[in-house]
Design a protein around this motif. Sequence first.
Motif, mmCIF file in Angstrom:
data_model
loop_
_atom_site.group_PDB
_atom_site.id
_atom_site.type_symbol
_atom_site.label_atom_id
_atom_site.label_comp_id
_atom_site.label_asym_id
_atom_site.label_seq_id
_atom_site.Cartn_x
_atom_site.Cartn_y
_atom_site.Cartn_z
ATOM 1 N N ARG A 1 -4.275 12.636 -13.898
ATOM 2 C CA ARG A 1 -3.274 12.319 -12.882
ATOM 3 C C ARG A 1 -3.941 11.886 -11.574
ATOM 4 O O ARG A 1 -3.460 10.990 -10.884
ATOM 5 N N GLN A 2 -5.073 12.517 -11.237
ATOM 6 C CA GLN A 2 -5.792 12.125 -10.022
ATOM 7 C C GLN A 2 -6.361 10.721 -10.184
ATOM 8 O O GLN A 2 -6.284 9.901 -9.264
ATOM 9 N N LEU A 3 -6.922 10.437 -11.351
ATOM 10 C CA LEU A 3 -7.437 9.100 -11.660
ATOM 11 C C LEU A 3 -6.307 8.075 -11.573
ATOM 12 O O LEU A 3 -6.472 6.994 -10.984
ATOM 13 N N TYR A 4 -5.162 8.414 -12.137
ATOM 14 C CA TYR A 4 -3.992 7.545 -12.093
ATOM 15 C C TYR A 4 -3.557 7.286 -10.650
ATOM 16 O O TYR A 4 -3.368 6.141 -10.234
ATOM 17 N N PHE A 5 -3.409 8.353 -9.888
ATOM 18 C CA PHE A 5 -2.936 8.241 -8.511
ATOM 19 C C PHE A 5 -3.892 7.397 -7.674
ATOM 20 O O PHE A 5 -3.473 6.467 -6.975
ATOM 21 N N ASN A 6 -5.176 7.716 -7.749
ATOM 22 C CA ASN A 6 -6.166 6.969 -6.963
ATOM 23 C C ASN A 6 -6.207 5.501 -7.375
ATOM 24 O O ASN A 6 -6.323 4.618 -6.527
ATOM 25 N N GLY A 7 -6.118 5.242 -8.673
ATOM 26 C CA GLY A 7 -6.109 3.862 -9.151
ATOM 27 C C GLY A 7 -4.885 3.104 -8.675
ATOM 28 O O GLY A 7 -4.983 1.964 -8.205
ATOM 29 N N TYR A 8 -3.725 3.732 -8.785
ATOM 30 C CA TYR A 8 -2.470 3.074 -8.407
ATOM 31 C C TYR A 8 -2.455 2.739 -6.921
ATOM 32 O O TYR A 8 -1.930 1.695 -6.519
ATOM 33 N N THR A 9 -3.005 3.599 -6.087
ATOM 34 C CA THR A 9 -2.996 3.323 -4.650
ATOM 35 C C THR A 9 -3.896 2.136 -4.296
ATOM 36 O O THR A 9 -3.731 1.538 -3.239
ATOM 37 N N GLN A 10 -4.827 1.789 -5.197
ATOM 38 C CA GLN A 10 -5.686 0.626 -4.966
ATOM 39 C C GLN A 10 -5.050 -0.656 -5.499
ATOM 40 O O GLN A 10 -5.036 -1.677 -4.822
ATOM 41 N N PRO B 1 -6.180 3.313 -16.675
ATOM 42 C CA PRO B 1 -7.037 4.323 -17.328
ATOM 43 C C PRO B 1 -6.487 5.744 -17.184
ATOM 44 O O PRO B 1 -6.441 6.494 -18.162
ATOM 45 N N GLY B 2 -6.028 6.091 -15.997
ATOM 46 C CA GLY B 2 -5.444 7.412 -15.782
ATOM 47 C C GLY B 2 -4.146 7.589 -16.542
ATOM 48 O O GLY B 2 -3.852 8.669 -17.064
ATOM 49 N N PHE B 3 -3.356 6.524 -16.635
ATOM 50 C CA PHE B 3 -2.102 6.577 -17.374
ATOM 51 C C PHE B 3 -2.355 6.802 -18.861
ATOM 52 O O PHE B 3 -1.707 7.647 -19.490
ATOM 53 N N GLU C 1 0.829 -1.206 0.000
ATOM 54 C CA GLU C 1 0.000 0.000 0.000
ATOM 55 C C GLU C 1 0.867 1.262 0.000
ATOM 56 O O GLU C 1 0.585 2.224 -0.707
ATOM 57 N N PHE C 2 1.926 1.246 0.827
ATOM 58 C CA PHE C 2 2.822 2.397 0.856
ATOM 59 C C PHE C 2 3.597 2.518 -0.448
ATOM 60 O O PHE C 2 3.705 3.610 -1.017
ATOM 61 N N GLU C 3 4.160 1.416 -0.918
ATOM 62 C CA GLU C 3 4.969 1.457 -2.132
ATOM 63 C C GLU C 3 4.157 1.934 -3.334
ATOM 64 O O GLU C 3 4.670 2.671 -4.175
ATOM 65 N N GLN C 4 2.909 1.527 -3.414
ATOM 66 C CA GLN C 4 2.056 1.973 -4.517
ATOM 67 C C GLN C 4 1.783 3.468 -4.421
ATOM 68 O O GLN C 4 1.802 4.175 -5.432
ATOM 69 N N THR C 5 1.544 3.966 -3.228
ATOM 70 C CA THR C 5 1.333 5.404 -3.047
ATOM 71 C C THR C 5 2.601 6.173 -3.401
ATOM 72 O O THR C 5 2.554 7.181 -4.107
ATOM 73 N N PHE C 6 3.734 5.675 -2.921
ATOM 74 C CA PHE C 6 5.016 6.329 -3.212
ATOM 75 C C PHE C 6 5.292 6.342 -4.712
ATOM 76 O O PHE C 6 5.679 7.372 -5.278
ATOM 77 N N ARG C 7 5.111 5.197 -5.380
ATOM 78 C CA ARG C 7 5.377 5.116 -6.826
ATOM 79 C C ARG C 7 4.391 5.976 -7.612
ATOM 80 O O ARG C 7 4.768 6.601 -8.617
ATOM 81 N N ALA C 8 3.148 6.018 -7.191
ATOM 82 C CA ALA C 8 2.166 6.862 -7.884
ATOM 83 C C ALA C 8 2.614 8.315 -7.847
ATOM 84 O O ALA C 8 2.566 9.023 -8.860
ATOM 85 N N HIS C 9 3.070 8.759 -6.690
ATOM 86 C CA HIS C 9 3.540 10.142 -6.568
ATOM 87 C C HIS C 9 4.798 10.363 -7.391
ATOM 88 O O HIS C 9 4.926 11.373 -8.092
ATOM 89 N N GLN C 10 5.746 9.434 -7.320
ATOM 90 C CA GLN C 10 6.985 9.586 -8.081
ATOM 91 C C GLN C 10 6.711 9.658 -9.577
ATOM 92 O O GLN C 10 7.330 10.445 -10.289
#
Length: 155
Positions: A106-115, A122-124, A61-70
């Motif tokens: 980007r918001q769609l991407y970030f929210n999707g990646y954290t899940q 789709p966001g990408f 969960e953390f790694e996905q959030t971190f990678r989404a932001h990066q």
Amino acid sequence: LTGGHIFAVQIKQSAMATDSPLLLAAVTLLSAFQMGYLARRVGWSRMAHKILPPVVSGPPEFEQTFRAHQNCVEFYPLFLVTLWTCGMFFSEVLAAATGLVYMAARQLYFNGYTQSTKKRLPGFHLTLAVLLTLSVLAVVGITRGLLDKYFYTHI
């Protein structure tokens, strides 16, 4: 009017010149706020999983959030360059509107990646479409400008 009043009027007029790219500036500022918010989400994830900087690994969960932001950080310069180039040489209104779509992507991407990593797609894909659109329109605008300025050809 006194000298001070004339100076104040001149400052106000120059700050709000009609040719100022206000829409581009507004979208840029909004996108900077969004990037700050996404960075804060990483901070919240760090606190939730008790991961102190500079560590960048931990639960998925953390790694996905971190990678989404990066990934958002990595794409941000591309967005800013294409946004401003398109806006200055093709159409400010179209660039600003497309910039808002980029932010949503980007918001769609970030929210999707954290899940889950698959939910980022789709966001990408929307992000890539937006960047391609801004890039193509920027090239068209620059090409028109070059043809007009140096070859006296109006397209």
